[in-house]
Design a protein around this motif. Sequence first.
Motif, PDB file in Angstrom:
ATOM      1  N   VAL A  74     -14.345  -2.579   6.041  1.00 12.11           N
ATOM      2  CA  VAL A  74     -15.810  -2.499   6.011  1.00 12.11           C
ATOM      3  C   VAL A  74     -16.408  -3.211   7.225  1.00 12.11           C
ATOM      4  O   VAL A  74     -15.988  -4.316   7.586  1.00 12.11           O
ATOM      5  CB  VAL A  74     -16.350  -3.128   4.705  1.00 12.11           C
ATOM      6  N   TYR A  75     -17.385  -2.564   7.823  1.00 13.17           N
ATOM      7  CA  TYR A  75     -18.092  -3.138   8.976  1.00 13.17           C
ATOM      8  C   TYR A  75     -19.403  -3.766   8.508  1.00 13.17           C
ATOM      9  O   TYR A  75     -20.101  -3.220   7.643  1.00 13.17           O
ATOM     10  CB  TYR A  75     -18.393  -2.036   9.993  1.00 13.17           C
ATOM     11  N   PHE A  76     -19.715  -4.918   9.088  1.00 17.34           N
ATOM     12  CA  PHE A  76     -21.018  -5.532   8.804  1.00 17.34           C
ATOM     13  C   PHE A  76     -21.514  -6.249  10.039  1.00 17.34           C
ATOM     14  O   PHE A  76     -20.753  -6.608  10.939  1.00 17.34           O
ATOM     15  CB  PHE A  76     -20.921  -6.498   7.617  1.00 17.34           C
ATOM     16  N   GLU A  77     -22.829  -6.445  10.086  1.00 17.51           N
ATOM     17  CA  GLU A  77     -23.456  -7.222  11.148  1.00 17.51           C
ATOM     18  C   GLU A  77     -24.209  -8.367  10.504  1.00 17.51           C
ATOM     19  O   GLU A  77     -24.704  -8.243   9.378  1.00 17.51           O
ATOM     20  CB  GLU A  77     -24.404  -6.339  11.967  1.00 17.51           C
ATOM     21  N   GLU A  78     -24.281  -9.487  11.221  1.00 16.14           N
ATOM     22  CA  GLU A  78     -24.983 -10.629  10.663  1.00 16.14           C
ATOM     23  C   GLU A  78     -25.686 -11.416  11.752  1.00 16.14           C
ATOM     24  O   GLU A  78     -25.320 -11.361  12.929  1.00 16.14           O
ATOM     25  CB  GLU A  78     -24.042 -11.540   9.881  1.00 16.14           C
ATOM     26  N   ALA A  79     -26.686 -12.152  11.312  1.00 23.02           N
ATOM     27  CA  ALA A  79     -27.418 -13.050  12.198  1.00 23.02           C
ATOM     28  C   ALA A  79     -28.092 -14.107  11.335  1.00 23.02           C
ATOM     29  O   ALA A  79     -28.461 -13.855  10.191  1.00 23.02           O
ATOM     30  CB  ALA A  79     -28.460 -12.289  13.008  1.00 23.02           C
ATOM     31  N   ARG A  84     -29.228 -16.125   6.278  1.00 23.29           N
ATOM     32  CA  ARG A  84     -28.093 -15.483   6.942  1.00 23.29           C
ATOM     33  C   ARG A  84     -28.134 -14.012   6.549  1.00 23.29           C
ATOM     34  O   ARG A  84     -27.709 -13.634   5.454  1.00 23.29           O
ATOM     35  CB  ARG A  84     -26.779 -16.124   6.484  1.00 23.29           C
ATOM     36  N   VAL A  85     -28.682 -13.204   7.419  1.00 17.27           N
ATOM     37  CA  VAL A  85     -28.885 -11.786   7.122  1.00 17.27           C
ATOM     38  C   VAL A  85     -27.579 -11.025   7.397  1.00 17.27           C
ATOM     39  O   VAL A  85     -27.022 -11.110   8.493  1.00 17.27           O
ATOM     40  CB  VAL A  85     -30.031 -11.205   7.979  1.00 17.27           C
ATOM     41  N   ILE A  86     -27.114 -10.299   6.396  1.00 21.60           N
ATOM     42  CA  ILE A  86     -25.848  -9.557   6.494  1.00 21.60           C
ATOM     43  C   ILE A  86     -26.109  -8.103   6.100  1.00 21.60           C
ATOM     44  O   ILE A  86     -26.483  -7.822   4.964  1.00 21.60           O
ATOM     45  CB  ILE A  86     -24.780 -10.166   5.561  1.00 21.60           C
ATOM     46  N   LEU A 113     -27.367 -12.001  25.543  1.00 20.17           N
ATOM     47  CA  LEU A 113     -26.821 -11.273  24.405  1.00 20.17           C
ATOM     48  C   LEU A 113     -27.693 -11.481  23.182  1.00 20.17           C
ATOM     49  O   LEU A 113     -28.256 -12.555  22.976  1.00 20.17           O
ATOM     50  CB  LEU A 113     -25.397 -11.759  24.103  1.00 20.17           C
ATOM     51  N   GLU A 114     -27.813 -10.458  22.365  1.00 21.18           N
ATOM     52  CA  GLU A 114     -28.531 -10.603  21.097  1.00 21.18           C
ATOM     53  C   GLU A 114     -27.736 -11.516  20.159  1.00 21.18           C
ATOM     54  O   GLU A 114     -26.501 -11.570  20.234  1.00 21.18           O
ATOM     55  CB  GLU A 114     -28.730  -9.236  20.442  1.00 21.18           C
ATOM     56  N   PRO A 115     -28.400 -12.211  19.255  1.00 13.64           N
ATOM     57  CA  PRO A 115     -27.683 -13.097  18.339  1.00 13.64           C
ATOM     58  C   PRO A 115     -26.979 -12.366  17.196  1.00 13.64           C
ATOM     59  O   PRO A 115     -26.342 -13.000  16.354  1.00 13.64           O
ATOM     60  CB  PRO A 115     -28.797 -13.994  17.798  1.00 13.64           C
ATOM     61  N   VAL A 116     -27.076 -11.052  17.148  1.00  9.44           N
ATOM     62  CA  VAL A 116     -26.441 -10.276  16.075  1.00  9.44           C
ATOM     63  C   VAL A 116     -24.968 -10.074  16.405  1.00  9.44           C
ATOM     64  O   VAL A 116     -24.620  -9.663  17.508  1.00  9.44           O
ATOM     65  CB  VAL A 116     -27.134  -8.914  15.899  1.00  9.44           C
TER      66      VAL A 116
END
Length: 283
Positions: free
Chosen positions: A23-28, A61-63, A4-7
């Motif tokens: 609100v939807y967000f993705e982070e890694a 921490r990219v969001i 699995l990707e870490p996102v």
Amino acid sequence: MTPLEPVVGRYLTLELDGLAHRVYFEEAGRGIPLLCQHTAGAHGAQWRHLLAAEEVTRDFRVIAYDLPYHGKSLPPEGKTWWAEEYRLTKAFLMQVPLALARALELERPVYLGSSIGGHLALDLAANHPESFRAVIGLEAAASTPGGWDDIFNHPRVSNAFKASLMYGLTSPTAPERYRRETEWVYSQGAPPVFKGDLYYYSVDHQMTREQLGAIDTRRCRVHLLTGEYDFTTPLDMARDVAAAIPGAEWAPMTGLGHFPMCEDPERFLAVIRPVLEKIRAQG
């Protein structure tokens, strides 16, 4: 089992203009929070390459979030939004990263945005310097009049037209597969959204030299980067904006256009890594 990707993608509810917005967000990653704002009419998928860049996510921490009405962030409940014209305003747009930072309990995040996101970098630095350790504006300008046009929401003009225009704003030297991916993302937006976003881009975002000069980069550092092939934000225009802000740093992005993070992710990483490393070193 396929790795699995870490996102990770999540939803949360933010109160914006007195209404609850899902609100939807993705982070890694981990470390210094880095809030990433997409361009007009698009969504957070534009940042997928940065979310997957281990050399960034080991310290940040990219969001990446979808604005309300964009991507997986639907219009809010509690109002007849379909009965009014969609317009993205400066006041509303500024609320989003601020509310997201509060909700996620982020400590002085870094803000990074392109196009409307680049303009927002300037508005946040001018109005909310206490909330960010630094802002990074891609394709930022003091004003970009002329874009809020009915042609971008006309029943006889399809999303394919908007997408093809955006393809033309990518660099001719960028990999074709990523130029086409950028175009594809633009073909997915709800019909009123692109024009409505351009209300902020072309009408509501207007900064004078005095306002730019009042930005205090000792409280919130300002980094500006501009693509060589972005004809909506010529290099001279961007250089003048940076020169008006005492302490701001600006650099051209050779070989890149209006969508550096998604049209040529490898070249963009080579440009953004030193900026992020400098911010990290400064604390």
